[in-house]
Scaffold this motif. Structure first.
Motif, PDB file in Angstrom:
ATOM      1  N   LEU A 198      46.894  97.761  42.604  1.00  0.00           N
ATOM      2  CA  LEU A 198      46.314  96.574  43.219  1.00  0.00           C
ATOM      3  C   LEU A 198      47.404  95.676  43.808  1.00  0.00           C
ATOM      4  CD1 LEU A 198      43.546  95.556  40.645  1.00  0.00           C
ATOM      5  CD2 LEU A 198      43.509  97.289  42.435  1.00  0.00           C
ATOM      6  N   ALA A 199      47.108  95.088  44.956  1.00  0.00           N
ATOM      7  CA  ALA A 199      47.996  94.111  45.576  1.00  0.00           C
ATOM      8  C   ALA A 199      47.676  92.737  44.996  1.00  0.00           C
ATOM      9  CB  ALA A 199      47.812  94.107  47.084  1.00  0.00           C
ATOM     10  N   VAL A 200      48.704  91.983  44.607  1.00  0.00           N
ATOM     11  CA  VAL A 200      48.519  90.715  43.896  1.00  0.00           C
ATOM     12  C   VAL A 200      48.900  89.539  44.788  1.00  0.00           C
ATOM     13  CG1 VAL A 200      49.198  89.349  41.881  1.00  0.00           C
ATOM     14  CG2 VAL A 200      48.946  91.842  41.683  1.00  0.00           C
ATOM     15  N   THR A 201      48.005  88.565  44.874  1.00  0.00           N
ATOM     16  CA  THR A 201      48.236  87.329  45.617  1.00  0.00           C
ATOM     17  C   THR A 201      48.027  86.148  44.678  1.00  0.00           C
ATOM     18  OG1 THR A 201      47.440  88.318  47.682  1.00  0.00           O
ATOM     19  CG2 THR A 201      47.509  85.917  47.581  1.00  0.00           C
ATOM     20  N   VAL A 202      48.911  85.162  44.758  1.00  0.00           N
ATOM     21  CA  VAL A 202      48.798  83.950  43.944  1.00  0.00           C
ATOM     22  C   VAL A 202      48.743  82.751  44.884  1.00  0.00           C
ATOM     23  CG1 VAL A 202      49.801  82.584  42.074  1.00  0.00           C
ATOM     24  CG2 VAL A 202      50.167  85.063  42.145  1.00  0.00           C
ATOM     25  N   ASP A 203      47.778  81.856  44.646  1.00  0.00           N
ATOM     26  CA  ASP A 203      47.707  80.671  45.506  1.00  0.00           C
ATOM     27  C   ASP A 203      48.431  79.491  44.857  1.00  0.00           C
ATOM     28  OD1 ASP A 203      45.949  79.418  43.722  1.00  0.00           O
ATOM     29  OD2 ASP A 203      44.167  79.726  44.958  1.00  0.00           O
ATOM     30  N   ALA A 204      48.406  78.355  45.535  1.00  0.00           N
ATOM     31  CA  ALA A 204      49.241  77.233  45.137  1.00  0.00           C
ATOM     32  C   ALA A 204      48.802  76.562  43.844  1.00  0.00           C
ATOM     33  CB  ALA A 204      49.285  76.199  46.264  1.00  0.00           C
ATOM     34  N   ILE A 205      47.586  76.785  43.382  1.00  0.00           N
ATOM     35  CA  ILE A 205      47.143  76.247  42.103  1.00  0.00           C
ATOM     36  C   ILE A 205      47.224  77.300  40.999  1.00  0.00           C
ATOM     37  CG2 ILE A 205      44.671  76.720  42.455  1.00  0.00           C
ATOM     38  CD1 ILE A 205      46.283  73.646  40.719  1.00  0.00           C
ATOM     39  N   GLY A 206      47.769  78.474  41.334  1.00  0.00           N
ATOM     40  CA  GLY A 206      47.983  79.511  40.333  1.00  0.00           C
ATOM     41  C   GLY A 206      46.841  80.475  40.146  1.00  0.00           C
ATOM     42  N   ASN A 207      45.793  80.392  40.987  1.00  0.00           N
ATOM     43  CA  ASN A 207      44.744  81.402  40.942  1.00  0.00           C
ATOM     44  C   ASN A 207      45.329  82.742  41.389  1.00  0.00           C
ATOM     45  OD1 ASN A 207      42.735  79.438  40.306  1.00  0.00           O
ATOM     46  ND2 ASN A 207      42.544  78.931  42.475  1.00  0.00           N
ATOM     47  N   VAL A 208      44.959  83.807  40.693  1.00  0.00           N
ATOM     48  CA  VAL A 208      45.520  85.133  40.962  1.00  0.00           C
ATOM     49  C   VAL A 208      44.419  86.075  41.439  1.00  0.00           C
ATOM     50  CG1 VAL A 208      46.721  87.120  39.967  1.00  0.00           C
ATOM     51  CG2 VAL A 208      47.360  84.792  39.270  1.00  0.00           C
ATOM     52  N   PHE A 209      44.682  86.762  42.555  1.00  0.00           N
ATOM     53  CA  PHE A 209      43.735  87.710  43.134  1.00  0.00           C
ATOM     54  C   PHE A 209      44.389  89.087  43.202  1.00  0.00           C
ATOM     55  CE2 PHE A 209      42.929  83.506  44.792  1.00  0.00           C
ATOM     56  CZ  PHE A 209      41.561  83.348  44.620  1.00  0.00           C
ATOM     57  N   MET A 210      43.707  90.090  42.652  1.00  0.00           N
ATOM     58  CA  MET A 210      44.255  91.450  42.560  1.00  0.00           C
ATOM     59  C   MET A 210      43.328  92.379  43.341  1.00  0.00           C
ATOM     60  SD  MET A 210      45.170  90.977  38.494  1.00  0.00           S
ATOM     61  CE  MET A 210      43.637  90.072  38.225  1.00  0.00           C
ATOM     62  N   ARG A 211      43.831  92.948  44.423  1.00  0.00           N
ATOM     63  CA  ARG A 211      42.997  93.572  45.449  1.00  0.00           C
ATOM     64  C   ARG A 211      43.101  95.089  45.464  1.00  0.00           C
ATOM     65  NH1 ARG A 211      41.179  91.543  50.655  1.00  0.00           N
ATOM     66  NH2 ARG A 211      41.063  93.151  52.258  1.00  0.00           N
ATOM     67  N   ARG A 212      41.946  95.726  45.460  1.00  0.00           N
ATOM     68  CA  ARG A 212      41.816  97.166  45.719  1.00  0.00           C
ATOM     69  C   ARG A 212      41.228  97.301  47.120  1.00  0.00           C
ATOM     70  NH1 ARG A 212      38.006 101.649  44.970  1.00  0.00           N
ATOM     71  NH2 ARG A 212      39.091 103.439  44.035  1.00  0.00           N
ATOM     72  N   GLU A 213      41.970  97.884  48.017  1.00  0.00           N
ATOM     73  CA  GLU A 213      41.573  97.911  49.417  1.00  0.00           C
ATOM     74  C   GLU A 213      40.322  98.749  49.638  1.00  0.00           C
ATOM     75  OE1 GLU A 213      41.293  96.165  52.054  1.00  0.00           O
ATOM     76  OE2 GLU A 213      43.489  96.008  52.160  1.00  0.00           O
ATOM     77  N   GLY A 214      39.531  98.353  50.627  1.00  0.00           N
ATOM     78  CA  GLY A 214      38.353  99.108  51.015  1.00  0.00           C
ATOM     79  C   GLY A 214      38.591  99.862  52.306  1.00  0.00           C
ATOM     80  N   THR A 215      37.649 100.700  52.664  1.00  0.00           N
ATOM     81  CA  THR A 215      37.775 101.448  53.917  1.00  0.00           C
ATOM     82  C   THR A 215      37.518 100.567  55.128  1.00  0.00           C
ATOM     83  OG1 THR A 215      35.454 102.149  53.809  1.00  0.00           O
ATOM     84  CG2 THR A 215      37.112 103.600  52.797  1.00  0.00           C
ATOM     85  N   LYS A 216      36.926  99.390  54.897  1.00  0.00           N
ATOM     86  CA  LYS A 216      36.745  98.399  55.952  1.00  0.00           C
ATOM     87  C   LYS A 216      37.469  97.118  55.514  1.00  0.00           C
ATOM     88  CE  LYS A 216      32.219 100.114  57.510  1.00  0.00           C
ATOM     89  NZ  LYS A 216      30.796  99.751  57.766  1.00  0.00           N
ATOM     90  N   PRO A 217      38.793  97.118  55.651  1.00  0.00           N
ATOM     91  CA  PRO A 217      39.576  96.003  55.104  1.00  0.00           C
ATOM     92  C   PRO A 217      39.314  94.665  55.762  1.00  0.00           C
ATOM     93  CG  PRO A 217      40.960  97.478  56.401  1.00  0.00           C
ATOM     94  CD  PRO A 217      39.650  98.168  56.239  1.00  0.00           C
ATOM     95  N   ASP A 218      38.669  94.675  56.924  1.00  0.00           N
ATOM     96  CA  ASP A 218      38.349  93.406  57.570  1.00  0.00           C
ATOM     97  C   ASP A 218      37.155  92.706  56.918  1.00  0.00           C
ATOM     98  OD1 ASP A 218      40.412  93.740  59.349  1.00  0.00           O
ATOM     99  OD2 ASP A 218      39.159  94.630  60.917  1.00  0.00           O
ATOM    100  N   LEU A 219      36.388  93.423  56.107  1.00  0.00           N
ATOM    101  CA  LEU A 219      35.292  92.785  55.377  1.00  0.00           C
ATOM    102  C   LEU A 219      35.869  91.884  54.275  1.00  0.00           C
ATOM    103  CD1 LEU A 219      32.680  95.644  54.824  1.00  0.00           C
ATOM    104  CD2 LEU A 219      32.453  93.661  56.318  1.00  0.00           C
ATOM    105  N   PRO A 220      35.270  90.728  54.030  1.00  0.00           N
ATOM    106  CA  PRO A 220      35.730  89.917  52.895  1.00  0.00           C
ATOM    107  C   PRO A 220      35.455  90.653  51.592  1.00  0.00           C
ATOM    108  CG  PRO A 220      33.710  89.022  53.815  1.00  0.00           C
ATOM    109  CD  PRO A 220      34.140  90.104  54.744  1.00  0.00           C
ATOM    110  N   PRO A 221      36.320  90.507  50.616  1.00  0.00           N
ATOM    111  CA  PRO A 221      36.205  91.304  49.394  1.00  0.00           C
ATOM    112  C   PRO A 221      35.040  90.882  48.508  1.00  0.00           C
ATOM    113  CG  PRO A 221      37.927  89.674  49.160  1.00  0.00           C
ATOM    114  CD  PRO A 221      37.488  89.612  50.595  1.00  0.00           C
ATOM    115  N   VAL A 222      34.553  91.842  47.744  1.00  0.00           N
ATOM    116  CA  VAL A 222      33.636  91.558  46.640  1.00  0.00           C
ATOM    117  C   VAL A 222      34.511  91.299  45.422  1.00  0.00           C
ATOM    118  CG1 VAL A 222      31.812  92.458  45.163  1.00  0.00           C
ATOM    119  CG2 VAL A 222      31.793  92.940  47.619  1.00  0.00           C
ATOM    120  N   VAL A 223      34.403  90.096  44.874  1.00  0.00           N
ATOM    121  CA  VAL A 223      35.337  89.618  43.859  1.00  0.00           C
ATOM    122  C   VAL A 223      34.620  89.464  42.523  1.00  0.00           C
ATOM    123  CG1 VAL A 223      36.966  87.774  43.249  1.00  0.00           C
ATOM    124  CG2 VAL A 223      36.607  88.386  45.658  1.00  0.00           C
ATOM    125  N   THR A 224      35.343  89.761  41.461  1.00  0.00           N
ATOM    126  CA  THR A 224      34.873  89.458  40.114  1.00  0.00           C
ATOM    127  C   THR A 224      36.018  88.837  39.349  1.00  0.00           C
ATOM    128  OG1 THR A 224      33.750  90.307  38.150  1.00  0.00           O
ATOM    129  CG2 THR A 224      35.453  91.711  39.108  1.00  0.00           C
TER     130      THR A 224
END
Length: 425
Positions: A54-80
């Motif tokens: 998973l690719a990891v992104t951290v925002d300025a308040i420390g929220n962490v997003f861990m991404r598994r890419e889809g076959t349509k990466p331009d679609l916004p992710p389904v997040v849990t």
């Protein structure tokens, strides 16, 4: 695809391993937000995510997003996701379950070789509990614009340490602007934190909404006097008047079932002496219900009762509303996905309106959202003895898996075009 299931033992083992960070003698967890223990917990979850590619992104308040890419990466992710900070006397499952259930979904997809059209992401939000810093649900609140990043950075704990400084210190002050991270749909799996599911002997709670709440501070001022020489009819007893308002708080809630709630949880009596008639009482009022109309009706009734009591007793009574969170109905598409997954998997189920706050409330302001509840023992949470059955946790994670697949779409499957489901609320 209908036979796809998560690995319940692996999920349980992950929960137990994370629970060792900040473990307490009574079997709970103390891992307050932005402490060294929080950093260790974050590092472990991020390590597990990277091990799954998973690719990891951290925002300025420390929220962490861990991404598994889809076959349509331009679609916004389904997040849990959820949170991994705890109360000072917290348990192993509150918040942690939602994050690690998301990670288990990813592990299951990886080992099954399943690709989704939309990306799948697992998130954990900063300082959901609010036990070290206020406001509560800080990370998701900044993310949705409920309050500013500057306000969050300025918040301080009892030792005077600020959120901004502590984020830098533990290495989780990221570069991404909170809210700039797209979300197509959001699901949060959580222990119920109440006794309803266990009492009804149901495995899955489908959560159509979260109750709104109104918090008040009420002060009744009378006159302190000697408890012996002062006749009953000449007393200006602040406590006796306050108790009538307390009783009305409960009565109002009972007039608006099934989701009416009325609680007095904090009382301060002055001078608090055995043989002195109380001269002043300060207390809290907590009113909750599931719609704005009902909550506003309850608000009007407590205001009217206080005004009437003020006139009838002649005592000074001040009622101040100090906090208000509107009810949060979840998106019918996400609620429907949870319901459909539960029915497909054959779990016993019922609708459960949440009486507690969750990050999903704030995320729902920006994207379609829904929640999944599983029982917790005796309905106990925010307590070191918080407990849940492994089979229930596994069931909730299976529902999460299938609900997310329904929203994200399976690459190559003969299903209708999915782009429309990512429309904003």
């Amino acid at each position: 695809m209908n036979d796809l299931r998560i690995n319940g033992k692996r999920l349980w083992n992950s929960l137990m391993e994370l629970a060792r960070i900040g473990a307490t003698d009574k079997g709970g967890v103390k891992r307050l937000a932005l402490t060294d223990l929080d950093r260790q917990g974050r590092d472990l979850v991020v390590q597990w995510a990277k091990a799954e590619g998973l690719a990891v992104t951290v925002d300025a308040i420390g929220n962490v997003f861990m991404r598994r890419e889809g076959t349509k990466p331009d679609l916004p992710p389904v997040v849990t996701g959820s949170h991994i900070d705890t109360q000072p006397t917290g348990g192993k499952f509150d918040g942690n379950y939602g994050v690690l259930a998301g990670l288990e979904v990813v592990r299951t997809l990886n080992e099954s070789g399943i690709r989704t059209e939309a990306p799948i992401e697992v998130a954990f939000w900063t300082n959901e509990e609010g036990s070290r810093f206020v406001p509560v649900m800080m990370g998701s609140g900044v993310f949705c614009g409920a309050f500013s990043l500057e306000t969050a950075y300025a918040a301080r704990d009892v030792d005077g340490k600020s959120v901004g400084d502590e984020l830098k210190r533990i290495g989780y002050q990221g570069d991404q602007v909170p809210g700039d991270h797209p979300i197509g749909a959001y699901f949060e799996a959580h222990i119920e934190q109440g006794p309803v599911l266990e009492d009804a002997n149901k495995v899955i709670g489908v959560v159509p909404a979260v109750m709104g709440l109104s918090w008040y501070d009420c002060t009744v001022t009378g006159m302190e006097a000697h408890a012996g020489p002062t006749p009953m009819h000449l007393r200006r007893d602040a406590l006796q008047v306050a108790t009538t308002i307390m009783q009305e708080t409960v009565a109002i809630a009972n007039r608006y079932p099934p989701y009416g709630r009325g609680t007095v949880g904090m009382v301060q009596v002055f001078p608090n002496s055995r043989n002195v008639i109380p001269g002043q009482v300060k207390f809290s009022i907590d009113l909750r219900n599931v719609t704005d109309d009902l909550l506003n009706t309850m608000h009007g009734e407590i205001e009217a009762f206080v005004e009437r009591t003020r006139r009838e007793t002649g005592l000074a009574i001040v009622l101040e509303r100090v906090s208000y969170y509107p009810p949060c109905p979840f998106h019918p598409d996400c609620v429907g996905a949870v319901r459909a997954a539960t029915e497909k998997l054959g779990y016993s189920t019922m609708d459960v309106v949440s009486g507690a706050g969750h990050d999903a409330i704030y995320v729902a302001r920006l994207a379609p959202a829904g929640m999944i509840f599983v029982p917790c023992k005796d309905g106990i949470s925010h307590n070191e003895i918080e407990d849940a059955q492994p089979g229930h946790l596994e069931a909730g994670c299976n529902v999460l898996l299938h609900a997310m697949l329904e929203r994200a779409g399976i690459a190559g499957a003969a299903v209708p075009e999915r782009d429309d489901i990512f429309a904003q609320k």
